[in-house]
Design a protein around this motif. Structure first.
Motif, PDB file in Angstrom:
ATOM      1  N   LYS A 156     -40.823  -4.236 -11.774  1.00 44.79           N
ATOM      2  CA  LYS A 156     -40.712  -4.984 -13.030  1.00 44.79           C
ATOM      3  C   LYS A 156     -39.300  -4.933 -13.592  1.00 44.79           C
ATOM      4  O   LYS A 156     -38.708  -5.964 -13.930  1.00 44.79           O
ATOM      5  N   ILE A 164     -36.449  -8.014 -14.182  1.00 49.08           N
ATOM      6  CA  ILE A 164     -35.789  -8.458 -15.415  1.00 49.08           C
ATOM      7  C   ILE A 164     -34.280  -8.160 -15.367  1.00 49.08           C
ATOM      8  O   ILE A 164     -33.486  -8.875 -15.965  1.00 49.08           O
ATOM      9  N   SER A 215     -31.314 -10.787 -16.105  1.00 47.71           N
ATOM     10  CA  SER A 215     -30.308 -10.563 -17.150  1.00 47.71           C
ATOM     11  C   SER A 215     -28.926 -10.257 -16.575  1.00 47.71           C
ATOM     12  O   SER A 215     -28.040  -9.828 -17.302  1.00 47.71           O
ATOM     13  N   THR A 241     -31.615  -8.829 -23.710  1.00 45.07           N
ATOM     14  CA  THR A 241     -32.539  -7.929 -23.024  1.00 45.07           C
ATOM     15  C   THR A 241     -32.589  -6.569 -23.713  1.00 45.07           C
ATOM     16  O   THR A 241     -31.557  -6.044 -24.111  1.00 45.07           O
ATOM     17  N   ILE A 276     -35.965 -10.688 -23.417  1.00 47.86           N
ATOM     18  CA  ILE A 276     -36.619  -9.863 -22.399  1.00 47.86           C
ATOM     19  C   ILE A 276     -36.780  -8.458 -22.943  1.00 47.86           C
ATOM     20  O   ILE A 276     -35.821  -7.868 -23.436  1.00 47.86           O
ATOM     21  N   ASP A 335     -38.207  -4.662 -21.897  1.00 48.69           N
ATOM     22  CA  ASP A 335     -38.741  -3.784 -20.857  1.00 48.69           C
ATOM     23  C   ASP A 335     -39.331  -2.536 -21.511  1.00 48.69           C
ATOM     24  O   ASP A 335     -38.602  -1.658 -21.957  1.00 48.69           O
ATOM     25  N   ILE A 382     -40.168 -12.520 -22.189  1.00 48.50           N
ATOM     26  CA  ILE A 382     -40.728 -11.772 -21.062  1.00 48.50           C
ATOM     27  C   ILE A 382     -40.898 -10.340 -21.528  1.00 48.50           C
ATOM     28  O   ILE A 382     -39.963  -9.723 -22.028  1.00 48.50           O
TER      29      ILE A 382
END
Ligand SMILES: Nc1ncnc2c1ncn2[C@@H]1O[C@H](COP(=O)(O)OP(=O)(O)OP(=O)(O)O)[C@@H](O)[C@H]1O
Ligand SMILES: [Mg+2]
Lengths: 293, 380
Positions: free
Chosen positions: A46, A50, A54, A86, A171, A173, A202
């Motif tokens: 994952k 990302i 980015s 991000t 994004i 995470d 995301i």
């Protein structure tokens, strides 16, 4: 909705680190005003995915499109310039630097002209404070080093920064991994707001209670490959939960835990049934367990 | 009933803790803010050393105008390279080739002028261009290979020193080149590196009897040596860059965590290359000042200067691991250096002890900085 052009798209993207295949043949689309939730085990790829989006990594094969245009980011600076912000899993914060310096790192607001161009600290401090207040953290001194903040506060700085600078794609995470209930709900509200503002979002999380309410679609990764994308209409919360942890694993975990408990009880009852202990204690473990359920 | 009870206490305690937290944040004492400045230790050290020598060296002439200019000049020379070394160390790297670059730059200035009759300004420009190249190469190799700059620049320490000796022997057959003095007059670029400023002010002060004069009525100190101007100027510019410009923020970020900086959009590679170029330029400026001052170049000039610069920077409160430090701190470190070196001379202590003192200062500074940083990071 289906005819809409995706804001960001990956086509058959692979990423190799030497002999390690971290991503293989991933295709994924996220439209503007849509939240895509990435699911998968630890090490599924994952973060690598990302990071490729980015600009941290460049894809080994495949292409990426932003707003329909093929893009290739040489570094995260280019992705940021293109409007992709991000929150990295490791947050990308510098502990010895102040909140404001971290917040505007790489995107400093300036005043003045030519060689006398300087950072507008007053403005920067005000914005940093204001954006942190929005997320529910009251910062008295934006000059405080980030290293002195708690883990969750630090995560909030990273999120506030990404939300502030994200123009097209946001994004995140595992942004809620260290957050309290209040801050996590603020982050989820942020995601909903970003979607309403027309950003493509995301979102990576291991928490189904965070994923299900805000997501429009789910993409499942396993060992670097994609097991497909699912629209929320087509999938229930339980199915998502199963996908996240592997349903079979949870069931066997339940069984194992029950097994532990049973043997635990047996051991305790057998121990207290020896004549050294009083009768009163003998019932206690059972009573507590019964109360727990 | 059980769940009801627990939620109500949960709410109450969280509300309480929010209130308490606000109170805790409100009181950030000013002294704690001052403590978080990196140059604090160096400032305390400067005051201490100054006080010590004002007592120990009283009546020796150390604190007459001539004596002050003496130790300021020592401080200035070191301060010029220390400023650049400070920016580089804050950016997370070292440059051990500074000293050798000083030797090479001196040779590159002297040979074209003395041996081939080029004008001084062109030789200085050539030396600056070579310095830029060396700095760029240092930075490029560090970026490209990911090796510690300690190793890469250690290589250049030997390469540049060897080149200085090799070129000088090859072209002139000597390792010392003199006779540059009479090329300085009228050279627009060399003027920037020689002589004194504010000479008018000093003679004016002399006519009013405010400063000491010699038998002819001229002031003993005729002006401020240009090296001091360079030192103060570079320190001011570097401080401004660090505190006020985006580039300064990028330097802190690159040194604090290069990966996080890159991921936040900081051009880390460009920052590091430019910093290595700046240290090489500062070495060349040092060489220019020295060549104009002495009228000669020598291949062994600048020996150990890279380590002295690092000492000054560390005394000035910079972290060896990068991401923390200040240009003012480096200037204070250089000032302490100059005070101690000239103070030992004036007080008549055997100068053999200078290095012992220097090493001790370094250790004390590092211990103090370490302690302070922990305090700052805990205290808030
Ligand atoms: N720079 C790298 N070099 C080599 N291998 C890497 C690198 N980055 C990631 N990997 C490998 O790629 C795989 C996927 O890692 P990744 O960080 O994307 O997992 P993840 O899905 O984000 O896991 P988590 O849920 O724990 O964050 C891992 O096996 C990891 O070892
Ligand atoms: Mg991850």
């Amino acid at each position: 909705m289906t005819a809409q052009m995706p804001m960001i798209e990956m086509r058959n993207v692979s990423k190799h680190f030497g002999s390690v295949v971290a991503l293989k043949d991933i295709s994924m689309k996220v439209c503007s005003g849509e939240v895509m939730c990435l699911l998968g085990d630890n090490g599924a790829g994952k973060s690598t995915l990302i990071k490729t989006l980015s600009g941290v990594h460049q894809p080994t094969h495949g292409e990426m499109l932003l707003d329909g245009e093929p893009v290739r980011f040489k570094s995260p600076a280019y992705a940021l310039d293109a409007g992709i912000a991000t929150v990295f899993q490791d947050l990308a914060m510098i502990p010895l630097m102040s909140i404001t310096r971290n917040f505007f790192m790489g995107r400093e607001p300036t005043v003045g002209w030519g060689p006398f161009k300087r950072i507008n600290w007053k403005y920067a401090d005000r914005i940093a404070k204001q954006e942190m207040a929005k997320i529910g953290i009251d910062v008295r001194d934006p000059g405080q080093p980030v290293g002195t903040l708690s883990g969750g506060e630090r995560q909030c700085v990273a999120i506030a920064r990404a939300v502030y600078f994200g123009a097209k794609v946001l994004i995140l995470d595992e942004p809620t991994s260290a957050l309290g209930v209040k801050q996590a709900s603020v982050v989820l509200r942020y995601i909903a707001k970003a979607r309403a503002d027309g950003l493509a979002v995301i979102f990576i999380t291991h928490n189904v209670h965070h994923a299900y309410p805000v997501a429009d679609a789910f993409t499942l990764l396993k060992r670097g490959g994609s097991l497909g994308s699912f629209r929320k209409e087509d999938i229930s919360r339980e199915e998502v939960l199963n996908m996240m942890a592997g349903g079979a694993e949870l069931e066997s975990l339940d069984a194992e835990l029950a097994e532990f408990q049973r043997s635990d009880n047996e051991r305790k009852t057998s121990r207290v049934s020896k004549p050294t202990d009083g009768d009163v204690d003998a019932d206690m473990p059972n009573a507590r367990l019964a109360g727990g359920y | 009933m059980q769940p009801n009870h627990s939620t109500s206490t949960g709410n109450a305690s969280s509300a309480e803790s929010v209130a308490r937290q606000d109170e805790r944040l409100r009181a950030i004492p000013l002294w704690k803010k001052a403590l978080s400045r990196p140059e604090l230790g160096a400032l305390a050290g400067t005051v201490l050393v100054l006080a010590f020598f004002i007592v120990a060296a009283r009546g020796t002439g150390m604190f007459t105008p001539a004596g002050i200019v003496n130790f300021l000049e020592v401080a200035a020379q070191l301060g010029i390279i220390a400023t650049a070394a400070a920016l580089l160390m804050i950016g997370g790297e070292f440059d051990l080739s500074i000293g050798s670059m000083i030797g090479l730059a001196g040779i590159l200035i002297a040979i074209p002028v003395v041996q081939y009759g080029f004008p001084l300004w062109s030789a200085i420009l050539v030396a600056l261009a070579c310095a830029g190249l060396v700095g760029w190469l240092n930075g490029y190799l560090v970026n490209r290979t990911g090796l510690p700059s300690f190793i890469v620049t250690l290589g250049f320490l030997f390469i540049l020193r060897g080149m200085a000796i090799g070129i000088s022997r090859l072209l002139t057959g000597r390792t010392q080149i003199g006779g540059i003095h009479h090329h300085i007059e009228g050279d627009w670029l060399a003027m920037l590196f020689s002589g004194e400023v504010a000479t008018g002010l000093f003679s004016w002060m002399a006519t009013h009897g405010w400063i000491a004069t010699n038998f002819a009525g001229n002031p003993v100190v005729t002006g401020i040596p240009i090296s001091i101007v360079w030192w103060l100027g570079l320190t001011a510019v570097a401080t401004w860059v660090l505190l006020c410009t985006p580039y300064g923020n990028w330097i802190y970020a690159s040194g604090g965590d290069a990966n996080a900086a890159r991921n936040s959009g900081v051009p880390v590679h460009r920052v590091k290359i430019s910093l290595f170029m700046f240290t090489a330029f500062s070495a060349t400026i040092f060489a220019c000042l020295q060549v104009m001052d002495t009228g000669s170049a020598d291949t062994i000039r600048g020996l150990l200067k890279e380590l002295e610069a690092i000492i000054a920077v560390v005394i000035g409160g910079a972290l060896l691991t990068g991401g923390y430090g200040s240009a003012i701190g480096a200037a204070l470190g250089a000032l302490i250096f100059g005070l101690v070196q000239m103070g030992i001379f004036y007080t008549g202590v055997n100068t053999d002890w200078f290095q012992v003192f220097l090493g001790l200062m370094l250790l004390i500074a590092v211990l103090f900085n370490n302690f302070m940083r922990k305090k700052v990071m805990e205290a808030k």
